[in-house]
Enzyme design. Sequence first.
Site, PDB file in Angstrom:
ATOM      1  N   SER A 282     109.939 -14.358  36.445  1.00 30.13           N
ATOM      2  CA  SER A 282     109.648 -15.420  37.417  1.00 30.13           C
ATOM      3  C   SER A 282     109.473 -14.877  38.823  1.00 30.13           C
ATOM      4  CB  SER A 282     110.782 -16.443  37.415  1.00 30.13           C
ATOM      5  OG  SER A 282     110.672 -17.335  38.501  1.00 30.13           O
TER       6      SER A 282
ATOM      7  N   ILE B 138     109.369 -23.845  22.896  1.00 34.13           N
ATOM      8  CA  ILE B 138     108.128 -24.436  22.372  1.00 34.13           C
ATOM      9  C   ILE B 138     107.908 -25.860  22.878  1.00 34.13           C
ATOM     10  CG2 ILE B 138     109.251 -25.294  20.264  1.00 34.13           C
ATOM     11  CD1 ILE B 138     105.657 -23.869  20.541  1.00 34.13           C
ATOM     12  N   THR B 139     108.980 -26.590  23.184  1.00 39.56           N
ATOM     13  CA  THR B 139     108.820 -27.987  23.581  1.00 39.56           C
ATOM     14  C   THR B 139     108.521 -28.151  25.068  1.00 39.56           C
ATOM     15  OG1 THR B 139     111.195 -28.260  23.969  1.00 39.56           O
ATOM     16  CG2 THR B 139     110.373 -28.772  21.757  1.00 39.56           C
ATOM     17  N   GLY B 140     108.522 -27.062  25.816  1.00 42.04           N
ATOM     18  CA  GLY B 140     108.252 -27.140  27.246  1.00 42.04           C
ATOM     19  C   GLY B 140     106.771 -27.075  27.557  1.00 42.04           C
TER      20      GLY B 140
ATOM     21  N   GLU C 242     110.675 -16.280  41.212  1.00 42.83           N
ATOM     22  CA  GLU C 242     111.955 -16.546  41.876  1.00 42.83           C
ATOM     23  C   GLU C 242     112.802 -15.275  41.976  1.00 42.83           C
ATOM     24  OE1 GLU C 242     113.422 -19.318  43.262  1.00 42.83           O
ATOM     25  OE2 GLU C 242     111.590 -20.505  43.039  1.00 42.83           O
TER      26      GLU C 242
ATOM     27  N   LEU D 295     109.930 -17.942  26.074  1.00 42.52           N
ATOM     28  CA  LEU D 295     109.730 -18.881  27.172  1.00 42.52           C
ATOM     29  C   LEU D 295     110.940 -19.793  27.344  1.00 42.52           C
ATOM     30  CD1 LEU D 295     106.057 -20.003  26.395  1.00 42.52           C
ATOM     31  CD2 LEU D 295     106.871 -17.874  27.439  1.00 42.52           C
TER      32      LEU D 295
ATOM     33  N   SER E 255     114.721 -24.148  33.303  1.00 42.92           N
ATOM     34  CA  SER E 255     113.709 -23.718  34.271  1.00 42.92           C
ATOM     35  C   SER E 255     113.713 -24.484  35.583  1.00 42.92           C
ATOM     36  CB  SER E 255     112.313 -23.814  33.632  1.00 42.92           C
ATOM     37  OG  SER E 255     112.083 -25.109  33.131  1.00 42.92           O
TER      38      SER E 255
ATOM     39  N   TYR F  25     119.440 -18.995  39.073  1.00 46.53           N
ATOM     40  CA  TYR F  25     118.264 -18.890  38.195  1.00 46.53           C
ATOM     41  C   TYR F  25     117.556 -17.557  38.411  1.00 46.53           C
ATOM     42  CZ  TYR F  25     113.493 -19.761  36.517  1.00 46.53           C
ATOM     43  OH  TYR F  25     112.278 -19.658  35.898  1.00 46.53           O
TER      44      TYR F  25
END
Length: 344
Positions: A136, A10-12, A138, A79, A83, A160
């Site tokens: 992703s 949530i903080t991203g 990636e 989420l 990252s 990742y």
Amino acid sequence: MSKRALITGITGQDGSYLAEHLLAQGYQVWGLIRGQANPRKSRISRLVSELSFVDGDLLDQASLVSAVDTVQPDEIYNLGAISFVPLSWQQAELVTEINGMGVLRMLEAIRMVSGLNGSRGGGGDGGQIRFYQASSSEMFGKVAETPQCETTIFRPRSPYGVAKTYGHFITRNYRESFGMYAVSGMLFNHESPRRGAEFVTRKISLAVARIKLGYQDKLSLGNLDAVRDWGFAGDYVRAMHLMLQQDEPGDYVIGTGEMHSVRDAVRIAFEHVGLNWEDYVTIDPSLVRPAEVEILCADAERARNQLGWKPSVDFPELMRMMVDSDLRQVSREREYGDLLAATW
């Protein structure tokens, strides 16, 4: 009765934009927070004042079960992740635990709270918790074809990417094994003024602002020839929400379908403030990834046709938006003396 959503990460950047979007749709929104001392909690609280919070940690199965049971969400958006791709070579085990096993722990929490115990085939029951996994681009890594779509094979080139590939497949497995409404969004690079300063687009926009205002002399970068499909994060969270509103669960590639190099990003950003990038940019070989992903470009036709989604912000507009935001932020340094006080 309004829907209830639980968001990890949530903080991203994405968590904040998604929370705003869901609140605007009339949702009640909870953010999963790891401990009371999270320094970013106050920032997201100031930005999105209607948020509620629940304790939980993607490394701790019991805490996730408790969080899901407490919130009783209709939708969960996973989420939460480490990252920043280059970090995954230095902390491969931690990245795997959070970005890979964290997905499994959340799926298990849903299964345990929902009481799903047997094989129920594919599909999805609209009455159960719906799960979104942030996959992703990636995962495509050393790409087998360009552009990349939902059926393109994965060849990840970083710890990742490997961890995200596991998260993607375990999400599909729980959909097929337990009949969960569980989907993955294969999102290509998406940026915004809320992006962390370690990411290349934000590193560029912040440096351009500092150079323009006399706070910095040079910008050091790695591979200027790396090509990405970059979009605006605010557009991409709309796609996340749309994926969970479909009758049947499915995975989608999300991107603009346009390719730009790091050199393009640098040129656009410096031109926006009337400077020639070649006068300020230096190449630092230590910033080049051990195994580079050279070209990523999305074929998002399925999302356009089935979700009705398309991006609203193009790449030059995105870079200018980020530079303008950082010009305002760097200017505030003179007043407050804390350049990074408002960064994400």
